[in-house]
Motif scaffolding. Structure first.
Motif, PDB file in Angstrom:
ATOM      1  N   TYR A 178      10.563  -3.291 -11.803  1.00  0.00           N
ATOM      2  CA  TYR A 178      10.393  -3.957 -10.459  1.00  0.00           C
ATOM      3  C   TYR A 178       9.225  -5.015 -10.621  1.00  0.00           C
ATOM      4  O   TYR A 178       9.168  -6.326  -9.825  1.00  0.00           O
ATOM      5  CB  TYR A 178      10.204  -3.032  -9.472  1.00  0.00           C
ATOM      6  CG  TYR A 178       9.887  -3.407  -8.249  1.00  0.00           C
ATOM      7  CD1 TYR A 178      10.627  -4.201  -6.942  1.00  0.00           C
ATOM      8  CD2 TYR A 178       8.534  -3.322  -7.337  1.00  0.00           C
ATOM      9  CE1 TYR A 178      10.458  -4.617  -6.118  1.00  0.00           C
ATOM     10  CE2 TYR A 178       8.029  -3.680  -6.183  1.00  0.00           C
ATOM     11  CZ  TYR A 178       9.061  -4.577  -5.478  1.00  0.00           C
ATOM     12  OH  TYR A 178       8.748  -4.973  -4.403  1.00  0.00           O
ATOM     13  N   GLU A 181       9.889  -8.265 -12.514  1.00  0.00           N
ATOM     14  CA  GLU A 181      10.806  -9.202 -11.733  1.00  0.00           C
ATOM     15  C   GLU A 181       9.940  -9.862 -10.627  1.00  0.00           C
ATOM     16  O   GLU A 181      10.035 -11.341 -10.558  1.00  0.00           O
ATOM     17  CB  GLU A 181      11.798  -8.461 -10.734  1.00  0.00           C
ATOM     18  CG  GLU A 181      12.814  -9.068  -9.972  1.00  0.00           C
ATOM     19  CD  GLU A 181      13.615  -8.434  -9.097  1.00  0.00           C
ATOM     20  OE1 GLU A 181      14.352  -9.012  -8.335  1.00  0.00           O
ATOM     21  OE2 GLU A 181      13.794  -7.198  -9.234  1.00  0.00           O
ATOM     22  N   GLN A 182       9.135  -9.151  -9.940  1.00  0.00           N
ATOM     23  CA  GLN A 182       8.205  -9.906  -9.103  1.00  0.00           C
ATOM     24  C   GLN A 182       7.122 -10.565  -9.753  1.00  0.00           C
ATOM     25  O   GLN A 182       6.770 -11.671  -9.164  1.00  0.00           O
ATOM     26  CB  GLN A 182       7.521  -8.768  -8.122  1.00  0.00           C
ATOM     27  CG  GLN A 182       8.384  -7.869  -7.258  1.00  0.00           C
ATOM     28  CD  GLN A 182       9.226  -8.727  -6.113  1.00  0.00           C
ATOM     29  OE1 GLN A 182       8.620  -9.579  -5.746  1.00  0.00           O
ATOM     30  NE2 GLN A 182      10.335  -8.249  -6.238  1.00  0.00           N
ATOM     31  N   ASN A 185       8.724 -13.838 -10.705  1.00  0.00           N
ATOM     32  CA  ASN A 185       8.895 -14.873  -9.500  1.00  0.00           C
ATOM     33  C   ASN A 185       7.539 -15.387  -9.226  1.00  0.00           C
ATOM     34  O   ASN A 185       7.719 -16.669  -8.891  1.00  0.00           O
ATOM     35  CB  ASN A 185       9.631 -14.037  -8.621  1.00  0.00           C
ATOM     36  CG  ASN A 185      10.860 -13.635  -8.606  1.00  0.00           C
ATOM     37  OD1 ASN A 185      11.754 -14.178  -9.357  1.00  0.00           O
ATOM     38  ND2 ASN A 185      11.562 -12.573  -7.942  1.00  0.00           N
ATOM     39  N   TYR A 186       6.449 -14.780  -9.283  1.00  0.00           N
ATOM     40  CA  TYR A 186       5.357 -15.095  -8.694  1.00  0.00           C
ATOM     41  C   TYR A 186       4.709 -16.263  -9.720  1.00  0.00           C
ATOM     42  O   TYR A 186       4.325 -17.211  -9.341  1.00  0.00           O
ATOM     43  CB  TYR A 186       4.232 -14.063  -8.837  1.00  0.00           C
ATOM     44  CG  TYR A 186       2.885 -14.341  -8.523  1.00  0.00           C
ATOM     45  CD1 TYR A 186       2.511 -14.591  -7.022  1.00  0.00           C
ATOM     46  CD2 TYR A 186       1.746 -14.603  -9.504  1.00  0.00           C
ATOM     47  CE1 TYR A 186       1.219 -15.040  -6.966  1.00  0.00           C
ATOM     48  CE2 TYR A 186       0.673 -14.852  -9.201  1.00  0.00           C
ATOM     49  CZ  TYR A 186       0.366 -15.223  -7.979  1.00  0.00           C
ATOM     50  OH  TYR A 186      -1.150 -15.417  -7.608  1.00  0.00           O
ATOM     51  N   GLY A 382       3.652  -4.789  -7.427  1.00  0.00           N
ATOM     52  CA  GLY A 382       4.748  -5.464  -7.386  1.00  0.00           C
ATOM     53  C   GLY A 382       5.139  -5.465  -5.775  1.00  0.00           C
ATOM     54  O   GLY A 382       5.614  -6.675  -5.254  1.00  0.00           O
ATOM     55  N   GLU A 383       4.878  -4.566  -5.111  1.00  0.00           N
ATOM     56  CA  GLU A 383       5.137  -4.531  -3.682  1.00  0.00           C
ATOM     57  C   GLU A 383       4.078  -5.577  -3.031  1.00  0.00           C
ATOM     58  O   GLU A 383       4.290  -6.152  -1.874  1.00  0.00           O
ATOM     59  CB  GLU A 383       4.894  -3.157  -3.022  1.00  0.00           C
ATOM     60  CG  GLU A 383       5.167  -2.839  -1.751  1.00  0.00           C
ATOM     61  CD  GLU A 383       5.335  -1.485  -1.343  1.00  0.00           C
ATOM     62  OE1 GLU A 383       5.342  -1.326  -0.180  1.00  0.00           O
ATOM     63  OE2 GLU A 383       5.159  -0.707  -2.151  1.00  0.00           O
ATOM     64  N   ILE A 385       2.778  -8.219  -4.310  1.00  0.00           N
ATOM     65  CA  ILE A 385       3.519  -9.679  -4.507  1.00  0.00           C
ATOM     66  C   ILE A 385       4.772 -10.033  -3.475  1.00  0.00           C
ATOM     67  O   ILE A 385       4.872 -10.943  -2.752  1.00  0.00           O
ATOM     68  CB  ILE A 385       4.210  -9.776  -5.779  1.00  0.00           C
ATOM     69  CG1 ILE A 385       2.944  -9.723  -6.989  1.00  0.00           C
ATOM     70  CG2 ILE A 385       4.665 -11.279  -5.991  1.00  0.00           C
ATOM     71  CD1 ILE A 385       3.559  -9.661  -8.179  1.00  0.00           C
ATOM     72  N   ALA A 386       5.705  -9.024  -3.451  1.00  0.00           N
ATOM     73  CA  ALA A 386       6.880  -9.011  -2.434  1.00  0.00           C
ATOM     74  C   ALA A 386       6.342  -9.225  -1.121  1.00  0.00           C
ATOM     75  O   ALA A 386       6.919 -10.005  -0.182  1.00  0.00           O
ATOM     76  CB  ALA A 386       7.763  -7.845  -2.807  1.00  0.00           C
TER      77      ALA A 386
END
Length: 495
Positions: A178, A181-182, A185-186, A382-383, A385-386
């Motif tokens: 997770y 993945e984040q 994208n970042y 990750g959270e 970033i999201a």
């Protein structure tokens, strides 16, 4: 209440029921020996007679007799209604015990190994202990600006989440999918890197990433090119691998690519290390033309470029130039960095971006130096970033750091302009200053230390052709910066 150490020591007591010596005297000898060795410290409370008799499977009166003998010899004190306490670890010996010297009793655990081992001068720590009221640094974010409560909320929530428990209950060197993945994208949005999770290796720090890279990429006597002034920790890592370090000039346009080409014509170059956004320590950016030239040289001569993401987030006057890795279509660039530098140190993590086959090989080394990783932290990051928290906090802190840069620049110009010159950096958290000949920077640092200001030696760059110092402004507010510059000004007036 007895301490865990006391319980563990007394747990090692053994009774030989076939020996001619009385059991209570065996207990006396072993406890006295433990006190002599410093294993039972003065003031430690021993377990009660009932507890010890049960532990050793002897009659309680045997323990009482042992306590009385120990008190008579001066090892313990029996306080009614309070307990039994160790008096001191005397250097005298007790009949029947091993002879323990007073030196060993004072020293405790040995200060020196009883065997030979390799020592490294390369890895000597350039940081020194700080006892001064104030201390300069080479560009560190201010933890006081970090929203600790908000960060800890994300971390705590991920620890409590039932769906994450299986992820925490296993060893892995794969990291959180997770988070990767984040992060991918970042990095795509902020740095133009067209990557997937398979191109990312998550580490604890940039230094760990570089160490693993050196293990995979370098053999003894391989040539590694760095700037004539470069990051000391990186140099230490590459030198420790046995590489031969070659330096090239760094000017106002960054690393000199003409010098690199000339070096490649003379011998095989294995790797070039560059901090393209803000060169350490001079803060200059590698120009667009030289970025193109360096990529072309890597393809022509087959060397790897290790591009350090250093201080990418801190840019004040324009958008950061995209890294070379974003334009690399031939797999020549290994991109390393530290994610979350605007956060508290405990919330940061390192990363490496590289072709998939190299990441697979690097993961093998990661598995033996950091087998368990930090899944909980990666999930929290990750959270963040999201949810957009990373971007919001970065924008907020960047304004404060820009104000601090301006304040330090004004201080240096108004109070120290007769001693140094500088150009305000377009990014980063430090100002590179060039000092006039005749000023001994080591002597200046020594005098400042006596005046309550610590200047680490790794910030000083002085030889016959140059006197430079990197002065960080990120961690100091305006009042602290003013007091530090005043102290330097005061010392300079006395030199």
């Amino acid at each position: 209440m007895t301490s865990p150490v006391t319980n563990s020591v007394l747990g090692m007591l053994s009774i030989d029921r076939t020996a001619s010596k009385d059991i209570y005297l065996q207990i006396v000898d072993q406890i006295a020996n433990a006190i002599q060795r410093g294993m039972l410290r003065e003031g430690s409370k021993l377990p009660g007679s009932r507890s010890m008799s049960g532990q050793l499977c002897v009659h309680r009166q045997t323990i009482v007799a042992a306590f009385r003998e120990l008190e008579a010899q001066g090892w313990i004190h029996i306080s009614p209604n309070r307990g039994v306490f160790v008096l001191s670890n005397r250097s005298t010996t007790v009949a029947g015990t091993d002879t323990i010297t007073g030196e060993l009793a004072e020293m405790g655990y040995s200060a020196r190994a009883g065997f030979s081992f390799k020592k490294s001068n390369i890895l000597d720590n350039p940081w020194s202990h700080v006892n001064s009221e104030f201390a300069l640094d080479d560009g560190i974010p201010d933890i006081r600006l970090t929203q600790i409560n908000q960060l800890s909320t994300f971390y705590s929530a991920n620890l409590k989440r039932k769906s994450n428990r299986k992820k925490l209950d296993r060893y892995t060197n794969e990291g959180s999918e997770y988070f990767k993945e984040q992060l991918s994208n970042y990095l795509h949005q902020s740095r133009g890197l067209r990557i997937s999770e398979q191109n990312i290796l998550v580490t604890r720090s940039t230094e760990m990433s570089l160490y693993i890279i050196s293990k995979v990429m370098l053999s003894p006597q391989d040539v590694v090119v760095v700037g004539s002034l470069s990051y000391f920790a990186t140099n230490m890592i590459f030198q420790e691998s046995g590489a031969r370090m070659k330096t090239v000039l760094v000017d106002e346009h960054g690393l000199n690519t003409d010098s690199i080409r000339e070096l490649c014509r003379q011998e095989k170059v294995r790797m070039v290390y560059v901090t393209s956004h803000h060169h350490y320590p001079t803060t200059v950016a590698l120009s667009a033309q030289r970025r193109v030239e360096l990529l072309a040289l890597a393809q022509e001569y087959g060397f790897a470029i290790v591009e350090d993401d250093y201080d990418y987030e801190f840019r004040y006057d324009q958008q950061p130039i995209l890294p070379m890795a974003s334009a690399d279509s031939h797999g020549m660039v290994i991109y390393v960095g530290s994610f979350g530098k605007t956060l508290a140190p405990g919330f940061r993590t390192g990363f490496t971006v590289a072709p998939k086959d190299l990441i697979i090989e690097m993961r093998k080394y990661l598995s033996i130096i950091d087998r368990q990783g930090d899944i909980a932290m990666e999930l929290a990051l990750g959270e963040m970033i999201a949810e957009g928290e990373i971007d919001r906090y970065a924008r907020k802190s960047l304004k404060i750091y820009e104000q601090r840069r301006t304040h330090l620049a004004n201080l240096l110009k108004s109070k120290l302009s007769e001693h140094l010159q500088f150009e305000p950096p377009r990014g980063g958290l430090a100002i590179w200053t060039l000092w006039k000949p005749g000023i001994n920077l080591s002597q200046l640092a020594s005098r400042c230390e006596k005046n309550g200001l610590h200047i680490p030696r790794n910030m000083l760059y002085q030889h016959k052709n140059m006197s430079g110092m990197r002065i960080g402004f990120g961690r100091m507010d305006t009042n602290e910066m003013t007091m530090c510059v005043d102290k330097i000004q005061s010392v300079l007036a006395q030199l």
